[in-house]
Scaffold this motif. Structure first.
Motif, mmCIF file in Angstrom:
data_model
loop_
_atom_site.group_PDB
_atom_site.id
_atom_site.type_symbol
_atom_site.label_atom_id
_atom_site.label_comp_id
_atom_site.label_asym_id
_atom_site.label_seq_id
_atom_site.Cartn_x
_atom_site.Cartn_y
_atom_site.Cartn_z
ATOM 1 N N ILE A 7 -2.340 -12.618 18.822
ATOM 2 C CA ILE A 7 -3.644 -11.729 17.483
ATOM 3 C C ILE A 7 -4.158 -13.176 16.464
ATOM 4 O O ILE A 7 -5.200 -12.644 16.425
ATOM 5 N N TYR A 8 -2.688 -13.087 16.351
ATOM 6 C CA TYR A 8 -3.295 -14.932 14.646
ATOM 7 C C TYR A 8 -3.913 -16.429 15.273
ATOM 8 O O TYR A 8 -4.730 -16.190 13.967
ATOM 9 N N ASP A 9 -3.445 -16.285 17.114
ATOM 10 C CA ASP A 9 -4.667 -17.200 16.798
ATOM 11 C C ASP A 9 -6.334 -17.019 16.955
ATOM 12 O O ASP A 9 -6.762 -18.097 16.897
ATOM 13 N N GLU A 10 -6.477 -15.807 17.780
ATOM 14 C CA GLU A 10 -8.316 -15.347 18.393
ATOM 15 C C GLU A 10 -8.236 -14.406 16.678
ATOM 16 O O GLU A 10 -9.715 -13.958 16.548
ATOM 17 N N VAL A 11 -7.817 -14.003 15.739
ATOM 18 C CA VAL A 11 -8.162 -13.454 14.244
ATOM 19 C C VAL A 11 -9.352 -11.751 15.002
ATOM 20 O O VAL A 11 -10.305 -11.815 13.964
ATOM 21 N N PRO A 12 -9.014 -10.965 15.804
ATOM 22 C CA PRO A 12 -9.771 -9.744 15.295
ATOM 23 C C PRO A 12 -9.443 -9.135 14.686
ATOM 24 O O PRO A 12 -10.769 -8.143 14.141
ATOM 25 N N ALA A 13 -8.228 -9.205 14.070
ATOM 26 C CA ALA A 13 -8.179 -8.213 13.015
ATOM 27 C C ALA A 13 -7.218 -8.838 11.900
ATOM 28 O O ALA A 13 -6.530 -9.861 12.295
ATOM 29 N N PHE A 14 -7.577 -8.844 10.471
ATOM 30 C CA PHE A 14 -5.806 -9.390 9.893
ATOM 31 C C PHE A 14 -5.485 -8.214 9.319
ATOM 32 O O PHE A 14 -5.499 -7.563 8.213
ATOM 33 N N LYS A 15 -4.097 -8.748 9.478
ATOM 34 C CA LYS A 15 -3.291 -7.965 8.976
ATOM 35 C C LYS A 15 -2.990 -7.902 7.529
ATOM 36 O O LYS A 15 -2.596 -8.790 7.140
ATOM 37 N N VAL A 16 -2.928 -6.925 6.097
ATOM 38 C CA VAL A 16 -2.772 -7.139 4.930
ATOM 39 C C VAL A 16 -1.618 -7.464 4.486
ATOM 40 O O VAL A 16 -1.148 -8.002 3.924
ATOM 41 N N GLY A 17 -0.943 -6.229 4.627
ATOM 42 C CA GLY A 17 0.193 -5.449 4.611
ATOM 43 C C GLY A 17 1.068 -4.693 5.248
ATOM 44 O O GLY A 17 0.488 -3.924 5.683
ATOM 45 N N ASP A 18 2.513 -4.418 5.033
ATOM 46 C CA ASP A 18 2.970 -3.243 5.163
ATOM 47 C C ASP A 18 2.775 -1.991 3.308
ATOM 48 O O ASP A 18 3.066 -2.724 2.015
ATOM 49 N N PHE A 19 2.701 -0.764 4.024
ATOM 50 C CA PHE A 19 2.353 0.165 2.420
ATOM 51 C C PHE A 19 3.713 1.363 2.618
ATOM 52 O O PHE A 19 3.128 1.867 3.862
ATOM 53 N N ASN A 20 3.693 2.431 1.922
ATOM 54 C CA ASN A 20 4.267 3.421 2.029
ATOM 55 C C ASN A 20 3.250 4.189 1.473
ATOM 56 O O ASN A 20 2.796 3.989 0.685
ATOM 57 N N ALA A 21 3.327 5.572 1.597
ATOM 58 C CA ALA A 21 2.113 6.653 1.546
ATOM 59 C C ALA A 21 3.285 7.519 0.894
ATOM 60 O O ALA A 21 4.079 8.227 0.537
ATOM 61 N N LEU A 22 1.295 7.761 -0.253
ATOM 62 C CA LEU A 22 2.556 9.593 -0.658
ATOM 63 C C LEU A 22 1.611 10.374 -0.628
ATOM 64 O O LEU A 22 -0.093 10.319 -0.552
ATOM 65 N N ALA A 23 1.954 12.052 -0.086
ATOM 66 C CA ALA A 23 1.649 13.280 -0.953
ATOM 67 C C ALA A 23 2.075 14.154 -1.557
ATOM 68 O O ALA A 23 3.537 13.554 -1.857
ATOM 69 N N ALA A 24 1.724 15.190 -1.827
ATOM 70 C CA ALA A 24 2.427 16.193 -2.401
ATOM 71 C C ALA A 24 2.164 17.233 -1.484
ATOM 72 O O ALA A 24 1.844 17.690 -1.368
ATOM 73 N N GLN A 25 3.207 18.215 -2.331
ATOM 74 C CA GLN A 25 3.699 19.411 -1.690
ATOM 75 C C GLN A 25 4.306 20.877 -2.768
ATOM 76 O O GLN A 25 5.039 20.347 -3.553
ATOM 77 N N ALA A 26 3.498 21.945 -2.062
ATOM 78 C CA ALA A 26 3.967 22.598 -3.316
ATOM 79 C C ALA A 26 5.698 23.722 -2.580
ATOM 80 O O ALA A 26 6.117 23.195 -1.414
ATOM 81 N N SER A 27 6.760 23.384 -3.969
ATOM 82 C CA SER A 27 7.408 24.569 -3.952
ATOM 83 C C SER A 27 8.549 25.520 -2.819
ATOM 84 O O SER A 27 9.192 25.463 -2.511
#
Length: 512
Positions: free
Chosen positions: A471-491
């Motif tokens: 993947i790194y040698d042929e570059v079909p995609a570029f990974k930017v980095g890891d991330f956390n996600a945010l959602a919201a929920q009613a109590s």
């Protein structure tokens, strides 16, 4: 971010009864509104890899297998795990009995065989499996047999995922392309759809849940809610305000910088940590990025550190990591990641661009503001690419339009997306030759076939390093980095387990 850590630590308390409290079966009833990032491009999960499609349709349709809370494979419409022949070429799958479709008909092996044949024809993951499947046959009314041309370790994972999904539908509907009869075996059935307003699902009273306890996407699927309405809210700020005001029972995909604001509102912020990775997919089929030297120039030019900082603001919400899987995952390896430069290398990018004979043709980046972090990364990326000598064109469209346009290689050079950390690497889109980006090469096929043919888990881990290096040698995609996600929920909404593709069977309204 003390408040951030408090919320992460309290997730279990939000989802489960208090310790020592007597648990009573929740009462049925109630309607919830779920805010999503937009209108799904289709309600046929075979036809799309979009997470939004999977989030909605996993309530309507089911697959033979799915994933448990530990991302292991567990039975759903299959009665049990398959019997696999000693040579790894034959999978005999028993089916559950007494399963009804939402049109009242009974599910049998004829439906399963016809559905899987449709999946192999139109779904990117199905096409990936079709390359190694020799035949799918009914053994009897409640048993099917899949015969392979060669051993293929990812088969059950491909049969388990909820996008480009191997859903089981009535055999008389498999000729519909696109699907027009939305009939599955799931706990909720499609009641009404008003485009750009809502998708309304109602309890399917003929649903037959598995026995036992809920277990991730597997186990029992209880239908406490009368209805679930998925409401498209494309504007991220509008989703934030809806979460703060308590307008929705659940709000998906919120900008992480809104964490503190939501914490003071009428819904509870939900952190999914780690969620996944953001990625720029390159069109290797035609246009600028069919030249590997151009792809290498893009790889050198992009600066993940600044892109992620712009997208997420605080390092509490991202990690600048080039590994396809972070530490803690079995697939973690740093092989090949020396090409991942957190701050970019403009001079190297410019030299590669000159070597490629770049003529100033615009590099077209396809993105959407419905995932605001995609758009912010695109803005920063554009500046770094310009510094390296590229002319850049940002094409900002609705997410549904993006998922449609990315299937046409004439319309883009890069599109921006993201993915959870999938339990099987071969589920990643670029692993399929048919997935938008269309990465096809002898090197890819060599390393991926070796990886997929190996059944021993420890040996597969070692072989995945070769896949990541390709993947790194042929570059079909570029990974930017890891991330956390945010959602919201009613109590008052209970029974929802934080998950990358949120689901609302087993959910109920407290005090209903």
């Amino acid at each position: 971010m003390k408040r951030f850590l408090q919320i992460v630590a309290s997730l279990a308390a939000l989802m489960l009864p208090a310790a020592g409290a007597a648990w009573a079966e929740p009462a049925k009833g109630g309607v919830i509104d779920v805010a999503t990032i937009g209108e799904p491009p289709t309600l046929d999960p075979m036809a799309s890899t979009a997470d939004l499609v999977g989030i909605v349709t996993q309530h309507i349709y089911e697959t033979l297998y799915t994933f448990d809370k530990d991302w292991g494979i567990t039975s759903l419409l299959a009665a049990d795990m398959p019997q696999i022949s000693p040579d790894g070429l034959a999978y005999t799958i028993p089916l559950r009995t007494g399963i009804k479709f939402q049109d009242g008909s009974d599910m049998n092996s004829t439906d399963v065989v016809a559905s899987l044949q449709r999946w192999m024809k139109i779904a990117t993951r199905g096409k990936q499996a079709a390359e190694v499947i020799a035949a799918i046959d009914p053994v009897d009314d409640h048993t099917v047999k899949i015969t392979l041309k060669k051993p293929f370790a990812p088969l059950l994972s491909l049969l388990s995922l909820n996008n480009a999904a191997a859903i089981i539908i009535p055999s008389e509907n498999v000729g519909q392309e696109p699907l027009t009869s939305f009939v599955g075996t799931g706990p909720y059935t499609l009641k009404d759809r008003k485009p750009d307003q809502y998708i309304q699902l109602a309890r399917f009273d003929g649903y037959k849940s598995r026995d036992g306890e809920p277990n991730g996407y597997g186990g029992a699927r209880n239908q406490y809610l009368d209805e679930i309405r998925f409401v498209p809210v494309p504007d991220a700020n509008t989703r934030v305000e809806g979460a703060v005001a308590g307008q929705f029972a659940y709000v998906d995909s919120l900008p992480v910088e809104s964490f503190d604001k939501i914490s003071g509102g009428k819904t509870q912020p939900i952190i999914l940590k780690p969620f996944g990775w953001s990625v720029f997919v390159l069109n290797t089929k035609q246009g600028l990025n069919s030249d590997i030297r151009i792809r290498k120039a893009i790889q050198a030019a992009l600066a993940p550190n600044d892109m992620l900082l712009a997208a997420f603001g605080s390092k509490d919400f991202f990690a600048v990591e080039g590994d396809m899987y972070p530490e803690g995952f079995a697939w973690h390896t740093d092989v090949g990641t020396e090409a991942y430069k957190p701050d970019g290398d403009t001079e190297a990018a410019a030299a590669l661009l000159k070597e490629a004979g770049y003529d100033g043709k615009p590099l077209r980046i396809l993105t959407s503001r419905q995932y605001e972090f995609h758009y912010k990364m695109a803005q920063v990326a554009a500046e770094y690419l310009k510094a390296a000598g590229f002319q850049v064109q940002l094409d900002v469209v609705e997410w549904a339009t993006l998922t449609k346009n990315r299937t046409d290689p004439a319309l883009w050079d890069i599109y921006i997306t993201h993915s959870p950390f999938l339990p099987e690497p071969s589920l990643t889109g670029i692993m399929s030759d048919a997935s938008p980006g269309w990465w096809v090469s002898d090197r890819k096929h060599q390393v991926l076939e070796a990886f997929n043919a190996e059944s021993d888990p420890a040996k597969r881990v070692a072989l995945f390093a070769d896949v990541q290096k390709a993947i790194y040698d042929e570059v079909p995609a570029f990974k930017v980095g890891d991330f956390n996600a945010l959602a919201a929920q009613a109590s008052k909404l209970k029974g929802v387990t934080p998950a990358p593709w949120p689901y609302f069977w087993n959910a109920y309204l407290e005090g209903n």
